[in-house]
Motif scaffolding. Structure first.
Motif, PDB file in Angstrom:
ATOM      1  N   ALA A  76       0.829  -1.211   0.000  1.00  0.00           N
ATOM      2  CA  ALA A  76       0.000   0.000   0.000  1.00  0.00           C
ATOM      3  C   ALA A  76       0.862   1.259   0.000  1.00  0.00           C
ATOM      4  CB  ALA A  76      -0.933  -0.001   1.199  1.00  0.00           C
ATOM      5  N   GLU A  77       0.359   2.296  -0.614  1.00  0.00           N
ATOM      6  CA  GLU A  77       1.115   3.530  -0.781  1.00  0.00           C
ATOM      7  C   GLU A  77       1.274   4.308   0.528  1.00  0.00           C
ATOM      8  OE1 GLU A  77       3.367   6.298  -2.924  1.00  0.00           O
ATOM      9  OE2 GLU A  77       2.774   4.262  -3.397  1.00  0.00           O
ATOM     10  N   GLU A  78       0.213   4.543   1.285  1.00  0.00           N
ATOM     11  CA  GLU A  78       0.323   5.302   2.532  1.00  0.00           C
ATOM     12  C   GLU A  78       0.223   4.410   3.772  1.00  0.00           C
ATOM     13  OE1 GLU A  78      -1.344   9.783   1.547  1.00  0.00           O
ATOM     14  OE2 GLU A  78      -2.688   8.373   2.506  1.00  0.00           O
ATOM     15  N   TYR A  79      -0.493   3.328   3.676  1.00  0.00           N
ATOM     16  CA  TYR A  79      -0.669   2.439   4.825  1.00  0.00           C
ATOM     17  C   TYR A  79       0.651   1.717   5.102  1.00  0.00           C
ATOM     18  CZ  TYR A  79      -2.255  -1.621   7.492  1.00  0.00           C
ATOM     19  OH  TYR A  79      -2.402  -2.594   8.441  1.00  0.00           O
ATOM     20  N   ALA A  80       1.152   1.857   6.334  1.00  0.00           N
ATOM     21  CA  ALA A  80       2.461   1.290   6.667  1.00  0.00           C
ATOM     22  C   ALA A  80       2.366   0.005   7.485  1.00  0.00           C
ATOM     23  CB  ALA A  80       3.280   2.329   7.431  1.00  0.00           C
ATOM     24  N   GLY A  81       1.174  -0.389   7.881  1.00  0.00           N
ATOM     25  CA  GLY A  81       1.010  -1.617   8.657  1.00  0.00           C
ATOM     26  C   GLY A  81       0.086  -1.394   9.831  1.00  0.00           C
ATOM     27  N   GLY A  82      -0.166  -2.467  10.550  1.00  0.00           N
ATOM     28  CA  GLY A  82      -1.063  -2.350  11.690  1.00  0.00           C
ATOM     29  C   GLY A  82      -1.072  -3.609  12.521  1.00  0.00           C
ATOM     30  N   ARG A  83      -1.938  -3.599  13.526  1.00  0.00           N
ATOM     31  CA  ARG A  83      -2.078  -4.774  14.387  1.00  0.00           C
ATOM     32  C   ARG A  83      -3.538  -4.941  14.767  1.00  0.00           C
ATOM     33  NH1 ARG A  83      -2.667  -3.165  19.658  1.00  0.00           N
ATOM     34  NH2 ARG A  83      -2.018  -1.029  20.110  1.00  0.00           N
ATOM     35  N   TRP A  84      -3.930  -6.183  14.924  1.00  0.00           N
ATOM     36  CA  TRP A  84      -5.308  -6.502  15.287  1.00  0.00           C
ATOM     37  C   TRP A  84      -5.557  -6.114  16.733  1.00  0.00           C
ATOM     38  CZ3 TRP A  84      -8.400  -7.178  11.423  1.00  0.00           C
ATOM     39  CH2 TRP A  84      -7.898  -7.689  10.227  1.00  0.00           C
ATOM     40  N   LEU A  85      -6.727  -5.607  17.003  1.00  0.00           N
ATOM     41  CA  LEU A  85      -7.131  -5.207  18.352  1.00  0.00           C
ATOM     42  C   LEU A  85      -8.147  -6.221  18.872  1.00  0.00           C
ATOM     43  CD1 LEU A  85      -7.638  -1.384  17.689  1.00  0.00           C
ATOM     44  CD2 LEU A  85      -5.654  -2.496  18.753  1.00  0.00           C
ATOM     45  N   GLY A  86      -7.726  -7.114  19.712  1.00  0.00           N
ATOM     46  CA  GLY A  86      -8.634  -8.107  20.281  1.00  0.00           C
ATOM     47  C   GLY A  86      -9.121  -9.145  19.290  1.00  0.00           C
ATOM     48  N   ALA A  87      -8.417  -9.305  18.204  1.00  0.00           N
ATOM     49  CA  ALA A  87      -8.783 -10.304  17.191  1.00  0.00           C
ATOM     50  C   ALA A  87      -7.509 -11.006  16.736  1.00  0.00           C
ATOM     51  CB  ALA A  87      -9.473  -9.640  15.997  1.00  0.00           C
ATOM     52  N   ALA A  88      -7.651 -12.267  16.383  1.00  0.00           N
ATOM     53  CA  ALA A  88      -6.493 -13.038  15.928  1.00  0.00           C
ATOM     54  C   ALA A  88      -6.194 -12.798  14.455  1.00  0.00           C
ATOM     55  CB  ALA A  88      -6.729 -14.527  16.171  1.00  0.00           C
ATOM     56  N   GLY A  89      -7.140 -12.249  13.729  1.00  0.00           N
ATOM     57  CA  GLY A  89      -6.959 -12.035  12.305  1.00  0.00           C
ATOM     58  C   GLY A  89      -8.210 -11.449  11.699  1.00  0.00           C
ATOM     59  N   PRO A  90      -8.272 -11.428  10.380  1.00  0.00           N
ATOM     60  CA  PRO A  90      -9.397 -10.776   9.706  1.00  0.00           C
ATOM     61  C   PRO A  90     -10.701 -11.555   9.843  1.00  0.00           C
ATOM     62  CG  PRO A  90      -7.984 -11.868   8.111  1.00  0.00           C
ATOM     63  CD  PRO A  90      -7.305 -11.991   9.438  1.00  0.00           C
ATOM     64  N   SER A  91     -11.748 -10.832  10.193  1.00  0.00           N
ATOM     65  CA  SER A  91     -13.112 -11.357  10.231  1.00  0.00           C
ATOM     66  C   SER A  91     -14.043 -10.158  10.322  1.00  0.00           C
ATOM     67  CB  SER A  91     -13.324 -12.299  11.425  1.00  0.00           C
ATOM     68  OG  SER A  91     -13.141 -11.600  12.641  1.00  0.00           O
ATOM     69  N   VAL A  92     -15.276 -10.327   9.923  1.00  0.00           N
ATOM     70  CA  VAL A  92     -16.238  -9.226  10.004  1.00  0.00           C
ATOM     71  C   VAL A  92     -16.358  -8.795  11.462  1.00  0.00           C
ATOM     72  CG1 VAL A  92     -18.652  -8.558   9.688  1.00  0.00           C
ATOM     73  CG2 VAL A  92     -17.487  -9.901   7.932  1.00  0.00           C
ATOM     74  N   GLY A  93     -16.217  -7.508  11.690  1.00  0.00           N
ATOM     75  CA  GLY A  93     -16.282  -6.949  13.035  1.00  0.00           C
ATOM     76  C   GLY A  93     -14.928  -6.797  13.706  1.00  0.00           C
ATOM     77  N   ALA A  94     -13.886  -7.441  13.179  1.00  0.00           N
ATOM     78  CA  ALA A  94     -12.545  -7.321  13.758  1.00  0.00           C
ATOM     79  C   ALA A  94     -12.044  -5.889  13.582  1.00  0.00           C
ATOM     80  CB  ALA A  94     -11.586  -8.310  13.102  1.00  0.00           C
ATOM     81  N   ARG A  95     -11.315  -5.421  14.582  1.00  0.00           N
ATOM     82  CA  ARG A  95     -10.769  -4.067  14.537  1.00  0.00           C
ATOM     83  C   ARG A  95      -9.249  -4.128  14.474  1.00  0.00           C
ATOM     84  NH1 ARG A  95     -11.738  -1.843  19.485  1.00  0.00           N
ATOM     85  NH2 ARG A  95     -11.273   0.223  18.718  1.00  0.00           N
TER      86      ARG A  95
END
Length: 150
Positions: free
Chosen positions: A32-51
């Motif tokens: 991604a051009e501007e997005y440098a990375g991130g971390r899940w908040l209270g979630a192990a990975g991607p799912s609907v509702g995960a932050r």
């Protein structure tokens, strides 16, 4: 509703491979051009509702956001972005299978309130967010294609 910026690219890779790249916060940060990375908040990975907390970077400017995943399937990965608790954007990746792999369409919608836009110009250095996002999407999709086809 029509996106403020959108583009697509044909990729010689499976929809599953592309989905895995864009739904992995670390790997998405690598393309991604501007997005440098991130971390899940209270979630192990991607799912609907995960932050997740994302970090965006443009030159010396860095700004955090918190996003909530709204769609999470091989055909669509999307999230709503907030900054300081306010809705600022929606990002969406649509993945459509093709005979040679898939077509990926990246789109974004600007959700910032009008009064907040001048503040974000100071924080990000971007005066015309729609034009910048269009360029960013085109660059991101080209890098995504290269990563998926490698």
């Amino acid at each position: 509703m029509t996106p403020d910026a959108s583009a697509h690219v044909d990729v010689a890779a499976s929809p599953q491979r592309v989905f895995e790249l864009i739904s992995d916060l670390h790997r998405l940060g690598g393309v991604a051009e501007e997005y440098a990375g991130g971390r899940w908040l209270g979630a192990a990975g991607p799912s609907v509702g995960a932050r997740f907390r994302g970090v965006n970077r443009r030159g010396w400017r860095v700004w955090p956001t918190v996003s909530t995943v709204t769609d999470c399937s091989v055909s669509r990965f999307a999230f709503e972005v907030k900054s300081l608790g306010m809705a600022v954007s929606r990002w969406q990746y649509d993945i459509e299978e093709t005979p040679s792999g898939c077509r990926v369409t990246e789109s974004t919608w600007d959700r910032r309130p009008a009064w907040y836009k001048p503040i974000t110009v100071l924080a990000t250095g971007v005066k015309d967010r729609a034009v910048t996002n269009q360029r960013n999407i085109e660059a991101t999709l080209e890098r995504l294609k290269q990563a998926a086809e490698a």
